[in-house]
Design a protein around this motif. Sequence first.
Motif, short mmCIF file in Angstrom:
data_model
loop_
_atom_site.label_atom_id
_atom_site.label_comp_id
_atom_site.label_asym_id
_atom_site.label_seq_id
_atom_site.Cartn_x
_atom_site.Cartn_y
_atom_site.Cartn_z
N PHE A 16 -9.56 11.81 -13.33
CA PHE A 16 -9.86 10.70 -12.42
C PHE A 16 -8.59 10.19 -11.76
CE2 PHE A 16 -10.70 6.13 -11.66
CZ PHE A 16 -11.75 6.26 -10.75
N ALA A 17 -7.50 10.09 -12.53
CA ALA A 17 -6.22 9.64 -11.97
C ALA A 17 -5.73 10.62 -10.89
CB ALA A 17 -5.18 9.50 -13.08
N ALA A 18 -5.87 11.90 -11.16
CA ALA A 18 -5.47 12.90 -10.17
C ALA A 18 -6.33 12.79 -8.91
CB ALA A 18 -5.57 14.30 -10.76
N ALA A 19 -7.62 12.50 -9.10
CA ALA A 19 -8.52 12.35 -7.96
C ALA A 19 -8.17 11.14 -7.10
CB ALA A 19 -9.96 12.25 -8.44
N LEU A 20 -7.46 10.18 -7.67
CA LEU A 20 -7.01 9.02 -6.90
C LEU A 20 -5.64 9.24 -6.26
CD1 LEU A 20 -8.07 6.11 -9.27
CD2 LEU A 20 -9.15 6.77 -7.12
N PHE A 25 -1.36 10.87 -1.56
CA PHE A 25 -0.22 11.64 -1.09
C PHE A 25 -0.58 12.59 0.06
CE2 PHE A 25 1.54 10.32 -5.21
CZ PHE A 25 2.69 9.71 -4.74
N MET A 26 -1.85 12.86 0.24
CA MET A 26 -2.28 13.66 1.39
C MET A 26 -2.48 12.79 2.63
SD MET A 26 -5.00 16.29 -0.38
CE MET A 26 -5.49 16.96 1.19
N ASP A 30 -4.55 4.94 2.37
CA ASP A 30 -3.31 4.23 2.70
C ASP A 30 -3.57 2.73 2.68
OD1 ASP A 30 -4.89 4.11 4.92
OD2 ASP A 30 -3.37 4.77 6.33
N GLY A 31 -2.53 1.98 2.87
CA GLY A 31 -2.66 0.53 2.88
C GLY A 31 -3.02 -0.03 1.51
N THR A 32 -3.77 -1.11 1.53
CA THR A 32 -4.15 -1.80 0.30
C THR A 32 -4.99 -0.91 -0.61
OG1 THR A 32 -4.14 -3.89 1.51
CG2 THR A 32 -5.26 -3.87 -0.62
N ILE A 33 -5.93 -0.17 -0.03
CA ILE A 33 -6.78 0.71 -0.85
C ILE A 33 -5.93 1.78 -1.53
CG2 ILE A 33 -8.62 2.43 -0.75
CD1 ILE A 33 -9.97 0.71 1.33
N GLY A 34 -4.94 2.29 -0.85
CA GLY A 34 -4.04 3.29 -1.45
C GLY A 34 -3.25 2.72 -2.61
N ILE A 35 -2.75 1.49 -2.45
CA ILE A 35 -1.99 0.85 -3.52
C ILE A 35 -2.89 0.58 -4.72
CG2 ILE A 35 -0.66 -1.20 -4.15
CD1 ILE A 35 0.77 0.74 -2.23
N VAL A 36 -4.10 0.10 -4.47
CA VAL A 36 -5.05 -0.15 -5.57
C VAL A 36 -5.37 1.17 -6.28
CG1 VAL A 36 -7.43 -0.86 -6.10
CG2 VAL A 36 -6.03 -2.23 -4.55
N ALA A 37 -5.55 2.23 -5.53
CA ALA A 37 -5.83 3.54 -6.13
C ALA A 37 -4.68 3.99 -7.01
CB ALA A 37 -6.11 4.58 -5.05
N VAL A 40 -4.72 1.85 -10.27
CA VAL A 40 -5.81 2.30 -11.16
C VAL A 40 -5.44 3.63 -11.80
CG1 VAL A 40 -8.22 3.07 -11.23
CG2 VAL A 40 -7.61 1.00 -9.98
N ALA A 41 -4.88 4.54 -11.01
CA ALA A 41 -4.48 5.85 -11.54
C ALA A 41 -3.40 5.68 -12.60
CB ALA A 41 -3.97 6.75 -10.41
N ALA A 42 -2.44 4.79 -12.37
CA ALA A 42 -1.38 4.56 -13.35
C ALA A 42 -1.96 4.01 -14.66
CB ALA A 42 -0.34 3.59 -12.79
N VAL A 43 -2.91 3.09 -14.56
CA VAL A 43 -3.55 2.55 -15.77
C VAL A 43 -4.28 3.66 -16.52
CG1 VAL A 43 -5.37 0.99 -16.59
CG2 VAL A 43 -3.71 0.19 -14.89
N MET A 44 -4.98 4.52 -15.79
CA MET A 44 -5.70 5.63 -16.43
C MET A 44 -4.75 6.58 -17.14
SD MET A 44 -8.89 5.37 -16.13
CE MET A 44 -9.89 4.13 -15.38
#
Length: 101
Positions: A16-20, A25-26, A30-37, A40-44
């Motif tokens: 799931f983290a990789a999917a975020l 990186f592709m 981007d923006g706020t949604i990218g930072i939130v992703a 979340v990935a870091a927490v996972m």
Amino acid sequence: MKKNIGPADRIARLVFAAALVIPYFMGKLDGTIGIVALVVAAVMVVTSLVSFCPIYTIVGALFGGNGADEDPHKSGMCCGKCGGEDQDVPQEANDGPPILK
């Protein structure tokens, strides 16, 4: 800290983290949604590496369980498919849901 994440959950969290992270990186996120992703990935990833999720502890406390360590046969939550009669469970626990008349 008691471990409450099993091997399958750890793998699912990493996938799931990789999917975020990959779409970020592709350039697809981007923006706020990218930072939130990324957060979340870091927490996972962190919870996967330490095999502990504090939310599981909170949810287990709210619903009377203790997370992944709880044995469904001893708590009476066995589905009955495994032949629970050879476990230390009262027979009533293996009879399935009550039938309403």
